[in-house]
Design a protein around this motif. Structure first.
Motif, PDB file in Angstrom:
ATOM      1  N   PHE A   1      15.292   5.787  -2.376  1.00  0.00           N
ATOM      2  CA  PHE A   1      14.040   5.415  -1.726  1.00  0.00           C
ATOM      3  C   PHE A   1      13.377   6.579  -1.006  1.00  0.00           C
ATOM      4  CE2 PHE A   1      15.317   1.155  -2.621  1.00  0.00           C
ATOM      5  CZ  PHE A   1      14.173   0.364  -2.515  1.00  0.00           C
ATOM      6  N   TYR A   2      14.165   7.432  -0.377  1.00  0.00           N
ATOM      7  CA  TYR A   2      13.591   8.441   0.503  1.00  0.00           C
ATOM      8  C   TYR A   2      13.531   9.839  -0.120  1.00  0.00           C
ATOM      9  CZ  TYR A   2      13.874   4.781   3.981  1.00  0.00           C
ATOM     10  OH  TYR A   2      13.702   3.600   4.657  1.00  0.00           O
ATOM     11  N   VAL A   3      14.182  10.027  -1.261  1.00  0.00           N
ATOM     12  CA  VAL A   3      14.115  11.298  -1.975  1.00  0.00           C
ATOM     13  C   VAL A   3      13.688  11.056  -3.425  1.00  0.00           C
ATOM     14  CG1 VAL A   3      15.329  13.421  -2.605  1.00  0.00           C
ATOM     15  CG2 VAL A   3      15.992  12.182  -0.536  1.00  0.00           C
ATOM     16  N   GLY A   4      14.407  10.167  -4.090  1.00  0.00           N
ATOM     17  CA  GLY A   4      14.208   9.964  -5.521  1.00  0.00           C
ATOM     18  C   GLY A   4      12.866   9.388  -5.907  1.00  0.00           C
ATOM     19  N   GLN A   5      12.233   8.634  -5.019  1.00  0.00           N
ATOM     20  CA  GLN A   5      10.941   8.032  -5.361  1.00  0.00           C
ATOM     21  C   GLN A   5       9.936   9.100  -5.795  1.00  0.00           C
ATOM     22  OE1 GLN A   5       9.197   5.668  -2.229  1.00  0.00           O
ATOM     23  NE2 GLN A   5       7.274   5.372  -3.336  1.00  0.00           N
ATOM     24  N   TYR A   6      10.026  10.290  -5.198  1.00  0.00           N
ATOM     25  CA  TYR A   6       9.085  11.366  -5.529  1.00  0.00           C
ATOM     26  C   TYR A   6       9.739  12.489  -6.322  1.00  0.00           C
ATOM     27  CZ  TYR A   6       6.594   8.739  -2.008  1.00  0.00           C
ATOM     28  OH  TYR A   6       6.009   7.716  -1.312  1.00  0.00           O
TER      29      TYR A   6
ATOM     30  N   ARG B   1       4.335  -0.937  -8.618  1.00  0.00           N
ATOM     31  CA  ARG B   1       3.657  -0.984  -9.911  1.00  0.00           C
ATOM     32  C   ARG B   1       4.266   0.051 -10.848  1.00  0.00           C
ATOM     33  NH1 ARG B   1      -1.945   0.407 -11.839  1.00  0.00           N
ATOM     34  NH2 ARG B   1      -2.337   1.464  -9.858  1.00  0.00           N
ATOM     35  N   PRO B   2       4.681  -0.328 -12.046  1.00  0.00           N
ATOM     36  CA  PRO B   2       5.379   0.613 -12.928  1.00  0.00           C
ATOM     37  C   PRO B   2       4.430   1.619 -13.563  1.00  0.00           C
ATOM     38  CG  PRO B   2       5.074  -1.477 -14.049  1.00  0.00           C
ATOM     39  CD  PRO B   2       4.597  -1.690 -12.631  1.00  0.00           C
ATOM     40  N   PHE B   3       5.000   2.738 -13.954  1.00  0.00           N
ATOM     41  CA  PHE B   3       4.282   3.713 -14.767  1.00  0.00           C
ATOM     42  C   PHE B   3       4.375   3.309 -16.236  1.00  0.00           C
ATOM     43  CE2 PHE B   3       5.560   6.692 -11.229  1.00  0.00           C
ATOM     44  CZ  PHE B   3       4.275   6.946 -10.771  1.00  0.00           C
TER      45      PHE B   3
ATOM     46  N   ALA C   1       0.832  -1.213   0.000  1.00  0.00           N
ATOM     47  CA  ALA C   1       0.000   0.000   0.000  1.00  0.00           C
ATOM     48  C   ALA C   1       0.862   1.257   0.000  1.00  0.00           C
ATOM     49  CB  ALA C   1      -0.933  -0.010   1.206  1.00  0.00           C
ATOM     50  N   PHE C   2       2.007   1.209   0.672  1.00  0.00           N
ATOM     51  CA  PHE C   2       2.913   2.363   0.692  1.00  0.00           C
ATOM     52  C   PHE C   2       3.273   2.791  -0.722  1.00  0.00           C
ATOM     53  CE2 PHE C   2       7.354   3.612   0.191  1.00  0.00           C
ATOM     54  CZ  PHE C   2       7.391   4.804   0.910  1.00  0.00           C
ATOM     55  N   TYR C   3       3.641   1.839  -1.576  1.00  0.00           N
ATOM     56  CA  TYR C   3       4.035   2.177  -2.948  1.00  0.00           C
ATOM     57  C   TYR C   3       2.837   2.639  -3.774  1.00  0.00           C
ATOM     58  CZ  TYR C   3       8.587  -0.062  -2.118  1.00  0.00           C
ATOM     59  OH  TYR C   3       9.835  -0.390  -1.645  1.00  0.00           O
ATOM     60  N   GLU C   4       1.686   2.007  -3.562  1.00  0.00           N
ATOM     61  CA  GLU C   4       0.497   2.378  -4.341  1.00  0.00           C
ATOM     62  C   GLU C   4       0.054   3.798  -3.985  1.00  0.00           C
ATOM     63  OE1 GLU C   4      -2.123   1.293  -7.446  1.00  0.00           O
ATOM     64  OE2 GLU C   4      -0.224   0.464  -6.691  1.00  0.00           O
ATOM     65  N   CYS C   5       0.120   4.144  -2.710  1.00  0.00           N
ATOM     66  CA  CYS C   5      -0.195   5.502  -2.274  1.00  0.00           C
ATOM     67  C   CYS C   5       0.716   6.507  -2.975  1.00  0.00           C
ATOM     68  CB  CYS C   5      -0.015   5.599  -0.758  1.00  0.00           C
ATOM     69  SG  CYS C   5      -0.058   7.276  -0.086  1.00  0.00           S
ATOM     70  N   GLY C   6       2.006   6.247  -2.983  1.00  0.00           N
ATOM     71  CA  GLY C   6       2.948   7.168  -3.611  1.00  0.00           C
ATOM     72  C   GLY C   6       2.726   7.310  -5.102  1.00  0.00           C
ATOM     73  N   ARG C   7       2.412   6.201  -5.751  1.00  0.00           N
ATOM     74  CA  ARG C   7       2.155   6.226  -7.194  1.00  0.00           C
ATOM     75  C   ARG C   7       0.951   7.113  -7.506  1.00  0.00           C
ATOM     76  NH1 ARG C   7      -0.616   3.552 -11.296  1.00  0.00           N
ATOM     77  NH2 ARG C   7       0.675   2.867 -13.070  1.00  0.00           N
TER      78      ARG C   7
END
Length: 538
Positions: free
Chosen positions: A282-287, A321-323, A224-230
């Motif tokens: 993980f903590y900066v680049g993800q967004y 999940r990829p873009f 869910a953490f990754y899906e939220c960020g996506r």
């Protein structure tokens, strides 16, 4: 009648006090002339968020947010069992808040708009006129006082009925946030020229959908953490494109707010260097990378590590999940500037000691890095340690990695468990981190402004009222929510006024007017008064 000799002695003492005050003032002015100055167009500000200060949770036609729901169903989840129902009562006291900003001399007020106060049911079928009126009054009062509004569209206050329909775990929220943003642009965009779409995606997703200590309290740090960020990245891009395609005539700018600690290698080893690169991915680049990098998309390190961990756990697909290429192109470049929140730094390492320390699956296990802080750093709240050079290093890193974007520091401040007006740790933090901003300016970072978190004590999420970040202390036991300036407020006021960071400036927050020139005036007045009395006695 006093003897002439005693009169002369008394006058000499008073003259000496006055002379010392004048000399101290002159010395301070000389010191300030030799200090580095902030550029004349550099903007200082303060920051807050709607749920943390407004209160009036069920007034003015406001609907329920997911925080209101949590307060009704599990108030004991808060550290002190308190709620944000009243908070600092800024819904009713916003004019006092603006008076405080005028006292400080700030030119930016970063605040957020409550989604359910504008759209009580989450959707634009019904726009609450009382909510629109409240923010119109706030914005107009700011502009009348020469303060620029930086408005956050979403600062974690999701309408509860949208939360019940999936919240940040459904891609429907891309449309929901876009529709909400359009209502804000329509109602306030003629005056608001700086928009911030979403506050701190990492913190919101980690606390709400990873650790589960914020609503909706889902504990799924590896899925869910990754899906939220996506979905946050897609929703941010939707709001950006709506503004650029439908409201460009308003002439404003729009950005996203990214939070980041500074990760630094624990030693000179190759493993530490690799750990730092993974930490930053993980903590900066993800967004950051999907928006600010030349090619868009997640960092390749992040993609590879999650894919490899997912495969090792027997999954046929990555939990990240990829873009699609279309989505990558849609997100890339969707920020006119970088709004950066920064509080603390960490040393990063990777060795066998961290094996088995993370939940599986989780983004922490995917990154597989350990962190620690220097024990000599001053500790505030449980997670906050003072290391001002970390901000400088982070700003330089962002400049080099993302082609020197325009940056506003939209949150930076010191949280403490202590109350009271003498806040030396906050003063030291403020001076250290504003000095780091000056260092970054000298290094060529395109940084335009700095906002202190927070204008006043507020409801600090799961910490309730136990953690204080305010430049102004709020008495939460007083129905009037009285605000009083702390020493840090007076230090910040002097930095803003003089545009230098004077380490010798030492105001007394218990004095109504604590600047040294006022002391000189009061001493001189005393000299004149006593002289007149003595003259009469003689």
């Amino acid at each position: 009648m006093l003897p002439l000799k005693e009169v002369i002695v008394l006058l000499s003492i008073i003259y000496g006090i006055t002379s010392v005050s004048l000399k101290n003032e002159e010395a301070r002015n000389n010191t300030q002339r030799n200090l580095r100055r902030f550029p004349p167009n550099f903007l200082f500000g303060v920051a807050t968020s709607s749920y943390q200060i407004e209160g009036a949770w069920n007034e003015g036609g406001k609907g329920w947010s997911m925080w209101d729901h949590l307060m009704r169903t599990d108030p004991d989840h808060m550290a002190d069992g308190k709620t944000g129902d009243i908070a600092a009562n800024s819904y009713h006291l916003y004019k006092r808040d603006i008076e405080m900003m005028k006292e400080l001399g700030v030119k930016i007020y970063r605040f957020s708009i409550s989604w359910p106060r504008i759209l009580p049911f989450g959707r634009p079928d019904y726009v609450n006129p009382e909510g629109v009126a409240y923010y119109n009054n706030l914005i107009n009062e700011l502009l009348a006082n020469d303060i620029t509004p930086f408005v956050t569209i979403y600062h974690w206050e999701l309408p509860q009925n949208l939360n019940e329909q999936g919240g940040w775990l459904t891609e429907n929220i891309v449309d929901w946030l876009g529709d909400y943003a359009r209502v804000l642009f329509q109602n306030f965009g003629d005056r608001v020229k700086h928009w911030l779409t979403i506050n701190e995606p990492y913190i919101h997703c980690n606390n709400g959908y990873g650790r589960g200590n914020h609503p909706p309290r889902i504990q799924s740090p590896g899925i869910a953490f990754y899906e939220c960020g996506r979905n946050i990245l897609l929703a941010h891009a939707r709001a950006y494109h709506i503004y650029k395609e439908e409201f460009a005539f308003q002439g404003g700018q729009i950005a996203i707010v990214i939070s980041s600690d500074m990760g630094m290698p624990s030693d000179d080893s190759e493993s530490s260097a690799e750990a730092v690169e993974d930490y930053r991915a993980f903590y900066v680049g993800q967004y950051m990378d999907p928006i600010f990098s030349a090619n868009g998309n997640y960092p390749q390190r992040l993609i590879d590590r999650v894919a490899n961990a997912s495969a090792s756990q027997g999954l046929s697909q990555s939990r990240l999940r990829p873009f699609t290429q279309e989505q990558i192109d849609y997100i890339r470049g969707t920020s006119d500037f970088l709004a950066l929140n920064h509080y603390t730094s960490k040393y990063v390492y990777r060795n066998s000691s961290i094996i088995g320390t993370f939940q599986v699956p989780s983004h922490q296990d995917d990154a597989f890095v350990g962190t620690y802080v220097d024990p000599s750093w001053t500790q505030g709240g449980t997670w906050l340690f003072t290391y001002a050079p970390g901000l400088y290093k982070l700003l330089v890193h962002l400049k080099e990695r993302y082609n020197n974007p325009t940056i506003y520091v939209t949150e930076n401040g010191f949280g403490d468990w202590a109350t009271g007006l003498i806040d030396e740790n906050r003063v030291a933090y403020l001076r250290g981190y504003t000095n780091a901003v000056l260092d970054a300016i000298d290094a060529g970072v395109d940084i335009r402004g700095y906002c202190s978190w927070s204008l006043m004590d507020n409801f600090e999420w799961a910490a309730g009222f136990t953690l204080r970040f305010g430049l102004y202390e709020v008495d939460f036991e007083d129905p009037n929510r009285t605000r009083r300036p702390r020493k840090a407020a007076l230090v910040y006021k002097e930095i803003i006024r003089s545009r230098v960071i004077d380490p010798n400036y030492n105001p007394d927050p218990y004095l109504e007017d604590s600047n040294s020139s006022a002391i000189v005036v009061k001493t001189s007045a005393l000299f004149i008064l006593v002289s007149a009395i003595i003259h009469k006695l003689l």
